[in-house]
Design an enzyme around this catalytic site. Structure first.
Site, PDB file in Angstrom:
ATOM      1  N   GLY A 428       0.549  -1.255  -0.060  1.00 19.92           N
ATOM      2  CA  GLY A 428      -0.290   0.012   0.080  1.00 19.92           C
ATOM      3  C   GLY A 428       0.656   1.073  -0.122  1.00 19.92           C
ATOM      4  O   GLY A 428       2.038   1.133   0.087  1.00 19.92           O
ATOM      5  N   GLY A 430       0.689   5.093   1.552  1.00 22.27           N
ATOM      6  CA  GLY A 430      -0.210   5.953   2.431  1.00 22.27           C
ATOM      7  C   GLY A 430       0.309   7.402   2.238  1.00 22.27           C
ATOM      8  O   GLY A 430       0.803   7.755   1.045  1.00 22.27           O
ATOM      9  N   GLY A 431      -0.173   8.417   2.803  1.00 25.27           N
ATOM     10  CA  GLY A 431       0.131   9.665   2.526  1.00 25.27           C
ATOM     11  C   GLY A 431       1.484  10.248   2.642  1.00 25.27           C
ATOM     12  O   GLY A 431       1.945  10.834   1.747  1.00 25.27           O
ATOM     13  N   GLY A 433       4.132   7.404   2.949  1.00 18.67           N
ATOM     14  CA  GLY A 433       5.304   6.277   2.490  1.00 18.67           C
ATOM     15  C   GLY A 433       4.779   5.249   1.910  1.00 18.67           C
ATOM     16  O   GLY A 433       3.501   5.006   1.654  1.00 18.67           O
ATOM     17  N   THR A 434       5.720   4.533   1.269  1.00 16.12           N
ATOM     18  CA  THR A 434       5.080   3.055   0.997  1.00 16.12           C
ATOM     19  C   THR A 434       5.061   2.228   1.909  1.00 16.12           C
ATOM     20  O   THR A 434       6.108   2.169   2.941  1.00 16.12           O
ATOM     21  CB  THR A 434       6.051   2.827  -0.240  1.00 16.12           C
ATOM     22  OG1 THR A 434       6.261   3.824  -0.956  1.00 16.12           O
ATOM     23  CG2 THR A 434       5.576   1.477  -1.089  1.00 16.12           C
ATOM     24  N   ASP A 546      -6.898  12.591   9.780  1.00 17.48           N
ATOM     25  CA  ASP A 546      -6.938  12.002   8.106  1.00 17.48           C
ATOM     26  C   ASP A 546      -7.845  10.819   8.278  1.00 17.48           C
ATOM     27  O   ASP A 546      -7.196  10.045   7.668  1.00 17.48           O
ATOM     28  CB  ASP A 546      -5.540  11.814   7.773  1.00 17.48           C
ATOM     29  CG  ASP A 546      -5.350  11.921   6.455  1.00 17.48           C
ATOM     30  OD1 ASP A 546      -6.359  12.060   5.888  1.00 17.48           O
ATOM     31  OD2 ASP A 546      -4.342  11.164   5.705  1.00 17.48           O
TER      32      ASP A 546
END
Ligand SMILES: *[C@@H]1O[C@H](CO)[C@@H](O)[C@H](O)[C@H]1NC(C)=O
Ligand SMILES: *[C@@H]1O[C@H](CO)[C@@H](O)[C@H](O)[C@H]1NC(C)=O
Ligand SMILES: *[C@@H]1O[C@H](CO)[C@@H](O)[C@H](O)[C@H]1NC(C)=O
Ligand SMILES: *[C@@H]1O[C@H](CO)[C@@H](O)[C@H](O)[C@H]1NC(C)=O
Ligand SMILES: *[C@@H]1O[C@H](CO)[C@@H](O)[C@H](O)[C@H]1NC(C)=O
Ligand SMILES: *[C@@H]1O[C@H](CO)[C@@H](O)[C@H](O)[C@H]1NC(C)=O
Length: 698
Positions: A428, A430-431, A433-434, A546
């Site tokens: 996945g 995210g805002g 990072g990986t 978030d």
């Protein structure tokens, strides 16, 4: 007394309303709606008004009824909705009633052989409700004959004391064949069940055709007539429609498909048109289908980098100096070319080294390696000191011992665990990072979050996440196992959560697990519980900031785990809000926060409200209703009354979501989305309410 609690039956609720492909327009100059039912061409109101393709597609709208009702042609068959290949109409119920004075019966038939465009869809099931009753359905279509039957049996008279009847007692359903244009139903009774035939109570049996997916139905006091009415006003028959007339019944003979559309023959007669891929519009209207400007709809057509629209498609390229992968997928990315460049250089260097492998060179390389290693170690030490220092600062200013509780991983350990950050291990993005799936030497599966771009400003957010997560211990918050401070931007290690995230759960059609209402409401309750805990039960309140469906992970038992605390903040002392730069995700952002730059606990409540509506409707927070037109879920739900909300419920939850629960959750969501933050409930109230709603089904 008998049928009263026997009728725990499965039948369909009509999907009424506005769930029509927004690109299917009506003919210009013709009414597009009847009440809230859309009328896409080739359908149109009125005989010989030119609004419909021909007489078989004309419909009548009676505006004096409230809400206005739509009828097929000049018949009294009510239409609930029209989609691009099918429509739903009111079903007719056959019944047979037994009275002490004799028998009253009524049989029912539909005959559409005169309208060669309509056939009964194979989505329909033939259903029978009754004890000791059987029904026979006979039909024909396209020269083929069909006949089938169904038997409603009740094994024993239910115990009046316990009033419990096993599900599906006295209920039966059977599939029908595709393409029927005519059917009739005959009902009869075996008269071999003394409980029933001698009983003075069970007197009507019912049979009808309706869509397969069902919901549980239970009645405690309604009598049989009431039940018949309820079926007639709730169940829908699905009809398939095709373009057909006497002369032209397939694509090769003649077709009405306009520009940029394709014609395809439908098995059993007739044909339909469809816009070519990448085009939208109504393929039956003169203007045909138009090219979609995919670049204007980034939520639907992902593009990482520069987007260029092309006819029928779009291209994505990384900006100059960047390279990337999977640019059109949700997991795509562009990264600075420099990194791969230097990798290539490195390889060339090593090759050169091998070719010119003289002793001196080897020695030089050996020496440089030693130097590099030392440098590398120095670098690691430097980062560790800086990152650790930052974390230390945070913890001393709060009095929490974050470092004590967090396990430190070495950079090498994590490299090994993730197979050198292998692309195949990516689970996945995210805002900040990986996320990679990794395996520790002890065999434990973990999730490793690493920043994609090395960016100083990210250090703070990663450290922030370490600090906050080390203070939260809640079963619905993703657990931080440790971190690595030796790299420029820290790397975080979490427990691995296996079933993806809530965004995939709701919106990804390839998501392979069931998405029932019971699971959804449990997830909502758990997330609300976790947020309520963060807002009020931790030593210092923490705002997530978030909240969105892609930040809610699901484990193997579909337990929710809140994640991605990169921009979360804890609030000191008696502060009630944070004044900050607006951060968060468009579509979930509290409008009040957007205007005032002040984040309060109620801003999290707003974002959570959006997640609730997503769970209910299956729609994305910002969704497209036509070319260039986007709509937000918040405005949609706030403008709706109970009836409209029920019409917009996700098809996949209608089957097991009790109506009262769906309404209660929708009402709660509306309160969470109140534009005035002060009027929103607190997260604690939301959690309590959801718990109450969830347990109300038992
Ligand atoms: C519709 O109009 C056509 C042509 O005027 C006529 O033949 C037909 O009977 C009309 N149908 C109805 C249901 O009024
Ligand atoms: C429309 O509905 C009203 C109210 O139900 C009814 O009185 C009227 O006859 C209907 N009109 C037509 C044309 O069917
Ligand atoms: C039998 O009774 C029902 C209602 O009790 C009535 O509707 C029906 O007309 C009666 N039938 C005959 C044949 O008397
Ligand atoms: C259905 O209706 C058509 C025309 O009204 C008629 O010719 C046909 O016999 C009917 N079919 C049945 C099975 O009743
Ligand atoms: C039902 O339809 C079949 C043909 O499709 C016909 O043979 C039969 O007589 C019909 N039954 C009734 C009761 O109309
Ligand atoms: C069914 O039977 C009950 C009890 O005999 C009677 O009160 C009721 O009117 C009957 N219903 C119908 C539709 O005949």
């Amino acid at each position: 007394m008998f049928l009263q609690f026997l009728i725990i039956c499965l039948f369909t609720m009509a999907v009424r309303g506005t769930l029509v492909n927004p690109f299917y327009r009506s003919k210009p100059g013709c009414s597009a709606m009847c009440g809230d039912i859309k009328i896409p061409y080739p359908f149109g109101i009125g005989n010989d008004t030119g609004c419909s393709l021909d007489n078989s597609f004309y419909v009548t709208c009676n505006m004096s009824e409230s809400p206005p009702k739509l009828y097929l042609g000049s018949s009294n068959i009510e239409i609930y909705n029209i989609f691009d290949t099918e429509l739903r109409v009111k079903t007719g119920v056959s019944y047979r009633c037994y009275h002490s004075n004799g028998t009253v019966s009524s049989e029912f038939s539909y005959n559409w052989t005169s309208l060669s465009t309509l056939t009964f869809s194979a989505k329909n099931m033939f259903k029978v409700i009754g004890c000791d009753d059987y029904a026979v359905i006979t039909g024909e279509g396209g020269g083929d004959y069909f006949s089938s039957g169904c038997i409603g049996l009740c094994s024993k008279q239910p115990d009046a004391l316990t009033r419990r009847v096993s599900l599906r007692q006295g209920c039966c359903q059977n599939s029908i064949s595709k393409g029927l244009q005519f059917y009739n139903v005959t009902l009869n009774r075996f008269r071999n069940n003394p409980d029933v035939s001698s009983s003075s109570s069970s007197n009507c049996s019912l049979a009808f055709l309706s869509e397969e997916h069902c919901f549980q139905f239970q009645t405690n006091h309604a009598d049989d007539w009431d039940l018949r009415d309820r079926i007639e006003s709730n169940a829908a028959v699905v009809l398939d429609w095709v373009i057909a007339s006497e002369q032209t019944t397939n694509c090769s003979e003649s077709n009405m498909c306009k520009d940029n559309s394709e014609c395809y023959d439908v098995h059993g007669g007739g044909y339909r048109c469809e816009c070519k891929e990448g085009y939208y519009g109504n393929p039956y209207l003169d203007q045909g289908c138009q090219d979609i400007n995919e670049c204007e709809h980034p939520q639907i057509y992902a593009c990482h980098g520069d987007c260029i629209n092309t006819p029928g498609n779009y291209t994505c390229t990384c900006p100059l100096g960047y390279v990337g992968d999977n640019l059109k997928s949700r997991f795509g990315y562009c990264e600075r070319q420099a990194t791969t460049h230097s990798k290539k250089l490195g390889i060339i260097f090593i090759l050169l080294g091998v070719i010119l492998g003289t002793g001196i060179l080897a020695l030089a390389i050996w020496m440089s390696k030693v130097v590099q290693k030392r440098k590398e170690k120095k670098r690691r030490d430097k980062f560790f000191k800086r990152n650790g220092g930052l974390l230390f600062q945070q913890q001393t200013s709060s009095g929490e011992d974050a470092i004590e509780r967090t396990r430190m991983f070495s950079a090498r350990e994590l490299q090994k665990a993730t197979d050198q950050y292998n692309r195949n291990r990516i689970v996945g993005r995210g805002g900040q990072g990986t996320v990679y799936k990794g395996m520790l030497p002890n065999g434990k599966i973990v999730a490793v979050k690493k920043s994609v771009l090395v960016d100083e400003t990210q250090v703070e957010s990663f450290i922030n996440e370490v600090f906050l997560l080390s203070q939260i211990s809640h079963r619905n918050v993703v657990k931080l196992l440790g971190c690595c401070l030796e790299t420029e931007v820290p790397i975080l290690v979490y427990e691995f959560v296996s079933n993806g995230d809530l965004f995939q759960f709701i919106h990804d059609e390839s998501y392979e697990f069931p998405t029932f209402w019971s699971i959804r409401i449990t997830i909502a309750t758990e997330v609300a519980g976790a947020l309520s805990y963060m807002h009020s039960a931790t030593s210092i309140p923490i705002y997530h900031r978030d909240i969105k469906s892609s930040n809610i992970l699901l484990d193997e038992k579909f337990r929710a785990k809140l994640s991605d605390f990169g921009i979360s903040k804890s609030v000191m002392g008696d502060q009630t809000h944070l004044s900050t730069l607006v951060k968060g995700t468009y579509g979930y952002l509290d409008p009040e926060y957007f205007q005032s730059n002040q984040f309060t606990e109620k801003s999290d409540v707003y974002s959570f409200g959006i997640v609730l509506v997503e769970l209910l409707t299956g729609k994305k927070p910002i969704y497209s209703i036509g070319p260039g037109e986007m709509r937000s879920l918040a405005t949609l739900i706030l403008s709706m009354d109970e009836r409209l909300i029920l019409e917009n419920i996700d098809d996949r939850v209608v089957s097991d979501g009790p109506k009262e629960q769906l309404i209660a959750v929708a009402k709660l969501a509306k309160r969470c989305l109140n534009l005035n933050g002060k009027l929103r409930p607190t997260m604690k109230e939301v959690a309590t309410d959801l718990e109450g709603i969830r347990s109300s089904s038992h």
